[in-house]
Structures are given as C-alpha cells and as structure tokens.
Design a protein around this motif. Structure first.
Motif, PDB file in Angstrom:
ATOM      1  N   ALA A  68       0.832  -1.211   0.000  1.00 40.44           N
ATOM      2  CA  ALA A  68       0.000   0.000   0.000  1.00 40.44           C
ATOM      3  C   ALA A  68       0.861   1.254   0.000  1.00 40.44           C
ATOM      4  N   TYR A  69       1.908   1.278   0.814  1.00 37.38           N
ATOM      5  CA  TYR A  69       2.758   2.470   0.881  1.00 37.38           C
ATOM      6  C   TYR A  69       3.615   2.617  -0.375  1.00 37.38           C
ATOM      7  N   MET A  70       3.988   1.499  -0.997  1.00 38.98           N
ATOM      8  CA  MET A  70       4.721   1.604  -2.259  1.00 38.98           C
ATOM      9  C   MET A  70       3.857   2.296  -3.317  1.00 38.98           C
ATOM     10  N   TYR A  71       2.588   1.874  -3.406  1.00 47.26           N
ATOM     11  CA  TYR A  71       1.683   2.520  -4.363  1.00 47.26           C
ATOM     12  C   TYR A  71       1.462   3.982  -3.978  1.00 47.26           C
ATOM     13  N   GLY A  72       1.240   4.227  -2.673  1.00 49.73           N
ATOM     14  CA  GLY A  72       0.966   5.584  -2.227  1.00 49.73           C
ATOM     15  C   GLY A  72       2.113   6.545  -2.495  1.00 49.73           C
ATOM     16  N   LEU A  73       3.342   6.116  -2.245  1.00 50.33           N
ATOM     17  CA  LEU A  73       4.504   6.996  -2.440  1.00 50.33           C
ATOM     18  C   LEU A  73       4.741   7.299  -3.912  1.00 50.33           C
ATOM     19  N   LEU A  74       4.482   6.325  -4.798  1.00 53.60           N
ATOM     20  CA  LEU A  74       4.749   6.516  -6.219  1.00 53.60           C
ATOM     21  C   LEU A  74       3.563   7.106  -6.979  1.00 53.60           C
ATOM     22  N   SER A  75       2.435   7.307  -6.293  1.00 53.81           N
ATOM     23  CA  SER A  75       1.247   7.834  -6.978  1.00 53.81           C
ATOM     24  C   SER A  75       0.623   9.019  -6.256  1.00 53.81           C
ATOM     25  N   SER A  76       1.349   9.614  -5.341  1.00 51.39           N
ATOM     26  CA  SER A  76       0.824  10.784  -4.625  1.00 51.39           C
ATOM     27  C   SER A  76       1.868  11.900  -4.689  1.00 51.39           C
ATOM     28  N   PRO A  77       1.471  13.141  -4.409  1.00 53.97           N
ATOM     29  CA  PRO A  77       2.429  14.264  -4.464  1.00 53.97           C
ATOM     30  C   PRO A  77       3.355  14.363  -3.259  1.00 53.97           C
ATOM     31  N   HIS A  78       3.299  13.395  -2.343  1.00 58.19           N
ATOM     32  CA  HIS A  78       4.053  13.526  -1.091  1.00 58.19           C
ATOM     33  C   HIS A  78       5.560  13.646  -1.336  1.00 58.19           C
ATOM     34  N   LEU A  79       6.144  12.745  -2.114  1.00 55.14           N
ATOM     35  CA  LEU A  79       7.599  12.747  -2.315  1.00 55.14           C
ATOM     36  C   LEU A  79       8.057  13.986  -3.070  1.00 55.14           C
ATOM     37  N   THR A  80       7.304  14.398  -4.089  1.00 57.82           N
ATOM     38  CA  THR A  80       7.720  15.572  -4.870  1.00 57.82           C
ATOM     39  C   THR A  80       7.589  16.862  -4.061  1.00 57.82           C
ATOM     40  N   GLU A  81       6.652  16.907  -3.116  1.00 59.51           N
ATOM     41  CA  GLU A  81       6.503  18.096  -2.273  1.00 59.51           C
ATOM     42  C   GLU A  81       7.499  18.114  -1.125  1.00 59.51           C
ATOM     43  N   THR A  82       7.909  16.930  -0.668  1.00 56.14           N
ATOM     44  CA  THR A  82       8.816  16.845   0.481  1.00 56.14           C
ATOM     45  C   THR A  82      10.272  16.993   0.057  1.00 56.14           C
ATOM     46  N   PHE A  83      10.647  16.383  -1.060  1.00 59.19           N
ATOM     47  CA  PHE A  83      12.036  16.384  -1.529  1.00 59.19           C
ATOM     48  C   PHE A  83      12.120  17.210  -2.815  1.00 59.19           C
ATOM     49  N   THR A  84      12.837  18.309  -2.749  1.00 54.90           N
ATOM     50  CA  THR A  84      12.917  19.212  -3.910  1.00 54.90           C
ATOM     51  C   THR A  84      13.603  18.549  -5.106  1.00 54.90           C
ATOM     52  N   TRP A  85      14.588  17.684  -4.839  1.00 59.90           N
ATOM     53  CA  TRP A  85      15.303  17.055  -5.960  1.00 59.90           C
ATOM     54  C   TRP A  85      14.401  16.075  -6.710  1.00 59.90           C
ATOM     55  N   ILE A  86      13.472  15.431  -5.994  1.00 55.74           N
ATOM     56  CA  ILE A  86      12.504  14.555  -6.681  1.00 55.74           C
ATOM     57  C   ILE A  86      11.509  15.412  -7.454  1.00 55.74           C
ATOM     58  N   GLY A  87      11.101  16.556  -6.858  1.00 52.95           N
ATOM     59  CA  GLY A  87      10.200  17.468  -7.561  1.00 52.95           C
ATOM     60  C   GLY A  87      10.834  18.033  -8.828  1.00 52.95           C
ATOM     61  N   ALA A  88      12.177  18.257  -8.792  1.00 50.87           N
ATOM     62  CA  ALA A  88      12.869  18.761  -9.986  1.00 50.87           C
ATOM     63  C   ALA A  88      12.944  17.698 -11.076  1.00 50.87           C
ATOM     64  N   MET A  89      13.108  16.428 -10.662  1.00 53.46           N
ATOM     65  CA  MET A  89      13.168  15.338 -11.648  1.00 53.46           C
ATOM     66  C   MET A  89      11.802  15.048 -12.253  1.00 53.46           C
ATOM     67  N   PHE A  90      10.746  15.209 -11.451  1.00 57.42           N
ATOM     68  CA  PHE A  90       9.383  14.932 -11.926  1.00 57.42           C
ATOM     69  C   PHE A  90       8.521  16.180 -11.692  1.00 57.42           C
ATOM     70  N   PRO A  91       8.661  17.199 -12.557  1.00 56.23           N
ATOM     71  CA  PRO A  91       7.924  18.457 -12.339  1.00 56.23           C
ATOM     72  C   PRO A  91       6.402  18.282 -12.388  1.00 56.23           C
ATOM     73  N   ASN A  92       5.934  17.269 -13.089  1.00 61.70           N
ATOM     74  CA  ASN A  92       4.489  17.024 -13.175  1.00 61.70           C
ATOM     75  C   ASN A  92       4.009  15.991 -12.156  1.00 61.70           C
ATOM     76  N   GLY A  93       4.879  15.633 -11.208  1.00 59.77           N
ATOM     77  CA  GLY A  93       4.521  14.624 -10.210  1.00 59.77           C
ATOM     78  C   GLY A  93       4.958  13.235 -10.650  1.00 59.77           C
TER      79      GLY A  93
END
Length: 357
Positions: A68-93
């Motif tokens: 459940a958490y694997m799906y949640g982390l890869l399909s929600s905005p949490h990681l891109t909002e928490t980690f700027t470097w992930i947000g830079a790699m995936f600007p559209n989420g």
C-alpha cells in the motif's frame, strides 16, 4: 465434464452480473464486494504460509502495508513536495503507471517476507507466532514514525491524494458510461479485483499441486521427516514466506489505489488476526474454504450493522454499535469453530492418516 463446465459457466456469469445487481441497491454494497475480494487476495496469500507450509504468521498485515505504501509513495504528491530534488526530476509529479508500481510492490513485499522468514527458520508454533507478530507491529510503528527527521511516510497523517488505478487509459476512479448505461467506479474496481483473485487462485492451485506444494505440505505434517527425506526445509520455508508476502503486496497496492488514502491505522494487529481467522475459519490449506472464510468475515461486519443498530436502540444507546458488531462476530466464530473445528470447508487431505496401509 459437461455438468462441471456448465457449473463453472454459471458461477462466472453470476460473478460478472453480481456488481451490476448490487449497484442497483447502492454503491455501498458493491464496495463491500470489492473489500471482500481484497481480503480473498490476502487470505489466499496467507494460506500459502499457514495452510500449505504450516507456519503461523501473525504479522502478515506488514506485507499488505508495504504494498500500500509503495503505491501511495509513487502515486501521490508527497515525495515531490517533500524532496525538492525529486520534484525537480518529476515536475508534473510521479504518477507512476500500474505496470511499474504493482511489480515493485510485489517484489518489495516478497523481499520483506524473506527477511522475516530468515530469522524464524528454527522457530515453531507459539514462538514463530510471537516473532511474526512483533515484525508486523515493527512495520506499523516504522510507518507511524518515519516523518522525522526525514519525512518519508508522513507519519500518522498518512498519504492522501493517491492516484486512482488506471488500466489501458481507463481511469477506474471515474464512472464509465456505455450509451445510457452507467457503470460506477466501484464496479470497475470489482472487475479488476475479480481478475486478480482468479489469477491468484490459479497460481495458488498450481502451486498446491506442484512438487513445491507437496514439499510444503510435508513440512507442515512433519518437518523432521521431511528433512530426513532430503527436502531443503530452509529454502522451502523462505519460499513460502516470500510467495505469501508477494500476494499481500499486490493486495496492498490495490487497496491504496482503491481508497486513495493510506495511514498506519489501516494495518493494525487486528487486521492480521482477522486474515488468519479467515484462513482457519474457512479451512486450512483448502482454497474453496479460504475463499468462503474471507467472504464471510469480510461481509459479516457490514451485514451486522443492520443487526447492531436495533440492538443499540434496545439498550437506549448504552452499547456502542461497533463494539456490538465485534461481539457478534466473535460469538459467530466461536460457534462455528466449536461445530466445525477443521473449518467450514476443510481440505479432504489435510491431516489425513495413513490407516489401512
């Protein structure tokens, strides 16, 4: 053969029509059927560990949580909002597709199952149950506390805004219109979960009748004799833990996409106990019995809502409806296990004696 084929065709037709009939009574009934199918996935996976290999696992809900958490982390905005470097790699989420997330969830849960299995190889019975129970609680506590100093799981607040499941461009989170006929979102999820359950049952049935399945059952009946016959019990136990956990991970991923929200409270010890109860109540090691036990225990709490309400009114509200429901479930399970100690639909070969040889 003709009569059996006809029976299978009738059951298949009934399963296809069922959500469309339930939909006319309200989407809540279809949702109950969806949850029952998810529990069947979990029960079939646990049946590999408990029913086939005879390893009492009380921490099975941990693998459900991992998926459940694997799906949640890869399909929600949490990681891109928490980690700027992930947000830079995936600007559209992130918004990773199902074909990537589900195999990853299955693989991670399978590895977690083998990690759990490794230190328990020499344990049996009550000791094995205590260790697996502790493992399940450790995972839940980790998920609850991994929001500091680095916010990975968002702690007790959980993950929200999780993308609904999409298959071949079809968004299951939205209703589908075919002409004037409307197919609700919960009905679309029902068909996906039904396909997964059927695939899981076929895999489990093939495993049961394979050399590996026979080896698991030999370990279940007498591990010392199985080892004396040359079976590698260590590897077979690890395989059982890994295979069972894989099904739990897939079910967890489906749960996250279906709910759109996950939090550590969804993966409590009570959930593990209920899944074990489904397997034991239906019949250890017998797939039809496991399915029956999962359907009964998944649907019974919802059906008992209509019983608990009037009982609560009779006591002028002094008894909580949720507590009454749990009490009635416990009483029903006690009565069934007293009357049918081997389960509602036990395997004809489970514990079979060798009399007459």
């Amino acid at each position: 053969m003709k009569s059996s084929n006809l029976r299978v065709a009738l059951i298949g037709a009934a399963l296809i029509v069922l959500p469309l009939v339930l939909q006319s009574f309200g989407n809540a009934w279809v949702r109950i059927a969806d949850v029952a199918l998810l529990y069947i996935l979990l029960a079939v996976g646990l049946n590999i560990v408990v029913g086939y290999a005879g390893l009492l696992d009380l921490g099975y809900v941990a693998f459900f949580a991992v998926g459940a958490y694997m799906y949640g982390l890869l399909s929600s905005p949490h990681l891109t909002e928490t980690f700027t470097w992930i947000g830079a790699m995936f600007p559209n989420g992130l918004h990773q597709p199902l074909w990537i997330i589900v195999p990853l969830a299955a693989l991670l849960a399978g590895l977690a199952g083998m990690v759990l299995g490794a230190p328990t190889l020499k344990l049996r019975g009550d000791y094995l149950a205590i260790v697996t129970l502790g493992f399940g609680e450790i995972i839940r506590i980790f998920l609850n506390n991994l929001d500091h100093p680095v916010n990975i799981t968002n702690g007790p607040k959980g993950l929200n805004q999780i993308d609904p499941i999409s298959i071949f461009g079809l968004n299951l989170g939205k209703k589908l219109m075919i002409g004037e006929f409307e197919i609700a979102s919960v009905t679309l999820y029902y068909y996906l979960f039904l396909a997964l359950v059927l695939a899981t049952l076929v895999i489990s049935w093939r495993l049961e009748n394979s050399r590996i399945g026979r080896a698991w059952m030999a370990i279940r009946e007498d591990e010392i004799a199985a080892r004396a016959m040359g079976l590698n019990t260590r590897n077979l136990k690890l395989l059982a833990f890994g295979m069972g956990a894989t099904f739990g991970g897939v079910s967890g991923a489906m749960f996250a996409g279906f709910q759109g929200f996950v939090s550590p409270e969804s993966f409590s010890l009570m959930e593990s106990v209920m899944i074990v109860a489904m397997v034991v109540l239906g019949g250890l090691g017998h797939l039809p019995g496991v399915v029956l036990g999962a359907v009964l225990l998944a649907a019974l709490p919802e059906v008992l809502r209509y019983v608990a309400g009037p009982l609560q009114a009779m006591t002028d509200g002094r008894l909580d409806a949720a507590i009454l429901r749990q009490l009635l479930i416990a009483l029903a399970m006690i009565v069934i296990m007293l009357m049918r100690p081997k389960g509602l639909w036990p395997s004809p070969e489970h514990g079979k004696s060798l009399q007459g040889r």
